[in-house]
Design a protein around this motif. Structure first.
Motif, PDB file in Angstrom:
ATOM      1  N   ASP A 197       0.833  -1.205   0.000  1.00 54.66           N
ATOM      2  CA  ASP A 197       0.000   0.000   0.000  1.00 54.66           C
ATOM      3  C   ASP A 197       0.868   1.256   0.000  1.00 54.66           C
ATOM      4  N   VAL A 198       1.929   1.249   0.801  1.00 53.77           N
ATOM      5  CA  VAL A 198       2.819   2.410   0.866  1.00 53.77           C
ATOM      6  C   VAL A 198       3.546   2.586  -0.462  1.00 53.77           C
ATOM      7  N   ALA A 199       4.019   1.494  -1.046  1.00 50.99           N
ATOM      8  CA  ALA A 199       4.728   1.587  -2.336  1.00 50.99           C
ATOM      9  C   ALA A 199       3.828   2.202  -3.406  1.00 50.99           C
ATOM     10  N   ILE A 200       2.562   1.848  -3.416  1.00 53.36           N
ATOM     11  CA  ILE A 200       1.614   2.398  -4.398  1.00 53.36           C
ATOM     12  C   ILE A 200       1.342   3.872  -4.109  1.00 53.36           C
ATOM     13  N   LEU A 201       1.165   4.213  -2.842  1.00 49.83           N
ATOM     14  CA  LEU A 201       0.926   5.613  -2.473  1.00 49.83           C
ATOM     15  C   LEU A 201       2.134   6.487  -2.827  1.00 49.83           C
ATOM     16  N   ILE A 202       3.333   5.983  -2.558  1.00 48.75           N
ATOM     17  CA  ILE A 202       4.552   6.697  -2.919  1.00 48.75           C
ATOM     18  C   ILE A 202       4.613   6.927  -4.425  1.00 48.75           C
ATOM     19  N   SER A 203       4.218   5.924  -5.203  1.00 49.48           N
ATOM     20  CA  SER A 203       4.274   6.062  -6.663  1.00 49.48           C
ATOM     21  C   SER A 203       3.340   7.170  -7.145  1.00 49.48           C
ATOM     22  N   LYS A 204       2.212   7.356  -6.476  1.00 51.09           N
ATOM     23  CA  LYS A 204       1.278   8.416  -6.861  1.00 51.09           C
ATOM     24  C   LYS A 204       1.863   9.798  -6.542  1.00 51.09           C
ATOM     25  N   PHE A 260       9.237  -0.463  -7.615  1.00 55.52           N
ATOM     26  CA  PHE A 260       8.670  -0.811  -8.912  1.00 55.52           C
ATOM     27  C   PHE A 260       7.341  -0.119  -9.224  1.00 55.52           C
ATOM     28  N   PRO A 261       6.432   0.081  -8.258  1.00 57.61           N
ATOM     29  CA  PRO A 261       5.242   0.875  -8.601  1.00 57.61           C
ATOM     30  C   PRO A 261       5.607   2.287  -9.086  1.00 57.61           C
ATOM     31  N   THR A 262       6.648   2.872  -8.504  1.00 59.45           N
ATOM     32  CA  THR A 262       7.106   4.199  -8.937  1.00 59.45           C
ATOM     33  C   THR A 262       7.672   4.139 -10.349  1.00 59.45           C
ATOM     34  N   ILE A 263       8.509   3.148 -10.619  1.00 56.10           N
ATOM     35  CA  ILE A 263       9.096   2.999 -11.953  1.00 56.10           C
ATOM     36  C   ILE A 263       8.001   2.711 -12.982  1.00 56.10           C
ATOM     37  N   ASN A 264       7.050   1.863 -12.620  1.00 61.44           N
ATOM     38  CA  ASN A 264       5.958   1.521 -13.540  1.00 61.44           C
ATOM     39  C   ASN A 264       5.060   2.722 -13.840  1.00 61.44           C
ATOM     40  N   THR A 297      28.470   1.411  -9.929  1.00 61.47           N
ATOM     41  CA  THR A 297      28.225   1.782 -11.313  1.00 61.47           C
ATOM     42  C   THR A 297      26.758   1.468 -11.585  1.00 61.47           C
ATOM     43  N   PHE A 298      26.235   1.964 -12.698  1.00 59.49           N
ATOM     44  CA  PHE A 298      24.812   1.767 -12.992  1.00 59.49           C
ATOM     45  C   PHE A 298      24.659   1.155 -14.372  1.00 59.49           C
ATOM     46  N   ARG A 299      23.977   0.013 -14.410  1.00 60.99           N
ATOM     47  CA  ARG A 299      23.793  -0.731 -15.652  1.00 60.99           C
ATOM     48  C   ARG A 299      22.354  -0.572 -16.129  1.00 60.99           C
ATOM     49  N   GLU A 300      22.199  -0.277 -17.408  1.00 62.95           N
ATOM     50  CA  GLU A 300      20.865  -0.035 -17.957  1.00 62.95           C
ATOM     51  C   GLU A 300      19.954  -1.233 -17.741  1.00 62.95           C
ATOM     52  N   TRP A 301      18.704  -0.933 -17.405  1.00 61.75           N
ATOM     53  CA  TRP A 301      17.693  -1.946 -17.122  1.00 61.75           C
ATOM     54  C   TRP A 301      16.474  -1.725 -18.011  1.00 61.75           C
ATOM     55  N   PHE A 302      15.976  -2.836 -18.543  1.00 62.46           N
ATOM     56  CA  PHE A 302      14.705  -2.862 -19.276  1.00 62.46           C
ATOM     57  C   PHE A 302      13.806  -3.891 -18.607  1.00 62.46           C
ATOM     58  N   GLU A 303      12.536  -3.811 -18.868  1.00 56.91           N
ATOM     59  CA  GLU A 303      11.603  -4.779 -18.259  1.00 56.91           C
ATOM     60  C   GLU A 303      11.968  -6.218 -18.595  1.00 56.91           C
TER      61      GLU A 303
END
Length: 194
Positions: A28-35, A63-67, A89-95
């Motif tokens: 629930d918090v992850a979804i609220l944060i994404s909003k 992931f709700p935020t990224i989505n 380091t940061f490596r590119e990510w795709f679904e």
């Protein structure tokens, strides 16, 4: 007690608080944060590359935020540990990226282009009103934030449950890097003019 001992004691308390919050209302918090994030991000035009983390244990799920950003032309990347005293380091990510488990237990893309993010979304154990972030003690994000800030103007955003906020100033050491903002179920906390 020394600063490292104080931080270790605070880590134990924060892990326990975070676990209780995660067990009670983590999704629930992850979804609220994404909003909250989606509304804020609509006004931002400078972020072309976003680093986030693959959640482990009781970390707030990003992931709700990224989505929520589907259809927006941004690139995503995940942090990769290259050595115990090295910055991430940061490596590119795709679904559909093929993932593997890193030596620290987080999932990372098996392959991908190395990117320099504009926005870094980070997990944390605790934060205070000055923007101090308590992590797990490895210093990876501190080293990384320092290096990235030497290259470009970035924004570092922590995701947390509200119970991870402390009213007292946290003990800090010279190498600790402050973050710019934290987002909880109650909304944003900003620690600099963004």
């Amino acid at each position: 007690m020394s600063v490292p001992q104080d931080k270790q004691a605070l880590r134990q308390i924060s892990k326990s608080l975070r676990k209780k919050a995660f067990d009670a209302y983590g999704l629930d918090v992850a979804i609220l944060i994404s909003k909250h994030f989606e509304d804020w991000f609509k006004k931002k035009k400078d972020f072309k590359t976003i680093a986030f983390y693959y959640p482990i244990k009781t970390e707030v799920d990003p992931f709700p935020t990224i989505n929520a950003l589907k259809g927006i032309p941004v690139r995503f990347c995940l942090p990769v540990v290259t050595g115990p005293k090295s910055p991430l380091t940061f490596r590119e990510w795709f679904e559909d990226s093929e993932l593997m488990i890193s030596s620290y237990g987080a999932k990372i893309p098996r392959e991908g282009q190395s990117l320099i993010p504009d926005l870094v979304i980070t997990p944390l154990l605790a934060f205070d009103q000055a923007g101090s972030r308590l992590g797990y003690g490895g210093g990876f994000y501190d080293r990384t934030i320092e290096v990235l800030r030497g290259k470009k103007d970035i924004l570092v955003l922590g995701l947390a449950f509200e119970c991870q906020r402390t009213d007292a100033l946290m003990p800090t050491e010279p190498n600790d890097q402050k973050i710019d903002s934290v987002l909880t179920e109650k909304g944003f906390y900003f620690f600099r003019n963004t």
